[in-house]
Write a protein that holds these residues in place. Structure first.
Motif, short mmCIF file in Angstrom:
data_model
loop_
_atom_site.label_atom_id
_atom_site.label_comp_id
_atom_site.label_asym_id
_atom_site.label_seq_id
_atom_site.Cartn_x
_atom_site.Cartn_y
_atom_site.Cartn_z
N PHE A 244 61.17 13.17 20.95
CA PHE A 244 59.89 12.82 21.56
C PHE A 244 59.72 11.31 21.63
O PHE A 244 59.33 10.77 22.67
N ALA A 245 60.00 10.62 20.52
CA ALA A 245 59.82 9.17 20.50
C ALA A 245 60.73 8.50 21.53
O ALA A 245 60.32 7.57 22.23
N ARG A 246 61.97 8.96 21.62
CA ARG A 246 62.91 8.38 22.57
C ARG A 246 62.46 8.62 24.01
O ARG A 246 62.49 7.73 24.85
N ARG A 247 62.02 9.86 24.29
CA ARG A 247 61.60 10.18 25.66
C ARG A 247 60.30 9.46 26.02
O ARG A 247 60.11 9.05 27.17
N PHE A 248 59.42 9.30 25.05
CA PHE A 248 58.16 8.61 25.33
C PHE A 248 58.43 7.18 25.77
O PHE A 248 57.85 6.70 26.75
N VAL A 249 59.30 6.49 25.05
CA VAL A 249 59.62 5.11 25.42
C VAL A 249 60.31 5.09 26.79
O VAL A 249 60.04 4.22 27.62
N ALA A 250 61.20 6.05 27.03
CA ALA A 250 61.92 6.08 28.30
C ALA A 250 60.97 6.29 29.48
O ALA A 250 61.16 5.73 30.56
N GLU A 251 59.92 7.09 29.28
CA GLU A 251 59.04 7.45 30.39
C GLU A 251 57.84 6.53 30.55
O GLU A 251 57.28 6.43 31.64
N THR A 252 57.43 5.88 29.49
CA THR A 252 56.24 5.01 29.58
C THR A 252 56.56 3.55 29.36
O THR A 252 55.74 2.68 29.65
N GLY A 253 57.73 3.24 28.82
CA GLY A 253 58.10 1.86 28.58
C GLY A 253 57.55 1.29 27.29
O GLY A 253 57.73 0.10 27.01
N THR A 254 56.91 2.12 26.46
CA THR A 254 56.34 1.63 25.21
C THR A 254 56.24 2.78 24.22
O THR A 254 56.58 3.92 24.52
N THR A 255 55.76 2.49 23.02
CA THR A 255 55.66 3.51 21.97
C THR A 255 54.36 4.29 22.11
O THR A 255 53.40 3.80 22.74
N PRO A 256 54.28 5.47 21.49
CA PRO A 256 53.01 6.22 21.56
C PRO A 256 51.82 5.43 21.03
O PRO A 256 50.74 5.46 21.62
N HIS A 257 52.01 4.73 19.91
CA HIS A 257 50.90 3.97 19.33
C HIS A 257 50.43 2.87 20.27
O HIS A 257 49.22 2.70 20.50
N ARG A 258 51.37 2.12 20.84
CA ARG A 258 50.97 1.03 21.73
C ARG A 258 50.37 1.56 23.02
O ARG A 258 49.42 0.99 23.55
N TRP A 259 50.92 2.64 23.54
CA TRP A 259 50.38 3.23 24.77
C TRP A 259 48.95 3.68 24.55
O TRP A 259 48.06 3.39 25.36
#
Length: 321
Positions: A244-259
């Protein structure tokens, strides 16, 4: 308030960049709550075709005299050349002298530079042309690393799609957050892409470019005041935490917390502009929980305190708090 927008076309105009101006300013979106704008397409020789950068042709309906009275004069990209039409440059100088706001998209900054209206002004252009631009216009204060620059009555954008960001920013500045958001929804683009360059110079944090996490992102926005852990979000996405963490960065360009922090800042900005809620209530509704935490994140992203931002952009007087 933007009531009249004049787009200036020259030989070799780029269709996408011109299309950006048409989408944001040239379509009647009153049914979506967007104030109407008179959109003028202007050229040195009205009624005669201009070649574009891709082989098609555009025919401007109006001449350069139609720039008179325009609140905004917009210059889309065109192929870069040693010299630009003198009549066009003079018309741009005259528009600036009359008090019109000038906007360039991508390499349209070269046209504004040739007109001399960028001397001593903060500006940007496509990163690929930054070195050439700086050499040709040494008096311009070029920042090649930003998405767009708002220098008051001159707005310049970086390459291609950054023109969308600059145009929506201008709508937001002149007409408010709601019209900008309505236009963005119709264009299916984010209403803002934020970054660390403070209040008027914005850098992109990429939005989701795939569909796999869209339901999770939507759920996070619908529950923005709730604390979210990576483990809980991963379970909702039916993925391992690592995946999840890897895909989140790949799709949004940032981490869940920063997003999520960025989305909360965007919501806080909207609440500060459009409501009379006190700062504590804005902090609660936007998910920061406390005014202190709101002030910390808001200042880090926007560059000013929430109260100062509201003083500049609020649409109605706010309650104390």
């Amino acid at each position: 308030m933007l009531k009249t927008v004049a787009a200036v076309l020259i030989e070799g105009v780029a269709p996408f960049e011109f299309g950006t101006l048409c989408e944001v300013f040239g379509i009647d979106r009153r049914e979506d709550g967007v104030p109407p704008v008179e959109f003028r397409v202007c050229g040195e020789r009205p009624g005669l075709p201009l070649r574009t950068s891709v082989g098609a042709q555009f025919i401007p309906e109006l001449g350069l005299d139609a720039l008179a009275g325009a609140d905004l004069v917009a210059v889309p990209a065109a192929y870069i050349r040693d010299e630009y039409p003198p009549a066009v440059l003079e018309a741009l100088r005259a528009a600036a002298a009359r008090g019109s706001t000038l906007l360039s998209v991508c390499s349209g900054a070269f046209i504004l530079g040739a007109a001399g209206v960028l001397d001593g002004r903060r500006c940007t252009t496509h990163w690929r042309h930054a070195e050439e631009f700086a050499a040709r216009f040494p008096e311009a204060l070029l920042d090649p690393d930003v998405l767009f620059v708002d220098d008051g009555d001159v707005i310049t954008s970086a390459g291609t799609a950054a023109g969308i960001d600059a145009c929506l920013h201008l709508v937001r500045r002149e007409q408010g957050a709601a019209p900008a958001a309505a236009i963005a929804r119709r264009m299916v683009v984010p209403p803002q892409r934020e970054g660390g360059q403070r209040q008027y110079v914005e850098l992109p944090i990429p939005e989701c470019t795939g569909d796999s996490l869209s339901p999770v992102l939507t759920w996070m926005l619908d529950n923005i005041a709730v604390e979210h852990t990576v483990s809980a979000l991963a379970r909702r996405a039916k993925l391992s935490e690592r995946t999840f963490a890897r895909r989140f960065v790949a799709e949004t360009g940032t981490t869940p917390h920063r997003w999520l922090s960025m989305q909360r800042v965007l919501l806080a900005r909207q609440l500060l502009e459009e409501t009379t809620l006190g700062i504590d209530e804005v902090a609660e509704r936007s998910g920061f929980g406390s005014a202190a935490l709101l002030r910390h994140h808001f200042h880090r992203v926007v560059g000013v305190a929430p109260k100062d931002y509201r003083r500049t952009f609020a649409q109605s007087p706010a309650r104390a708090g």
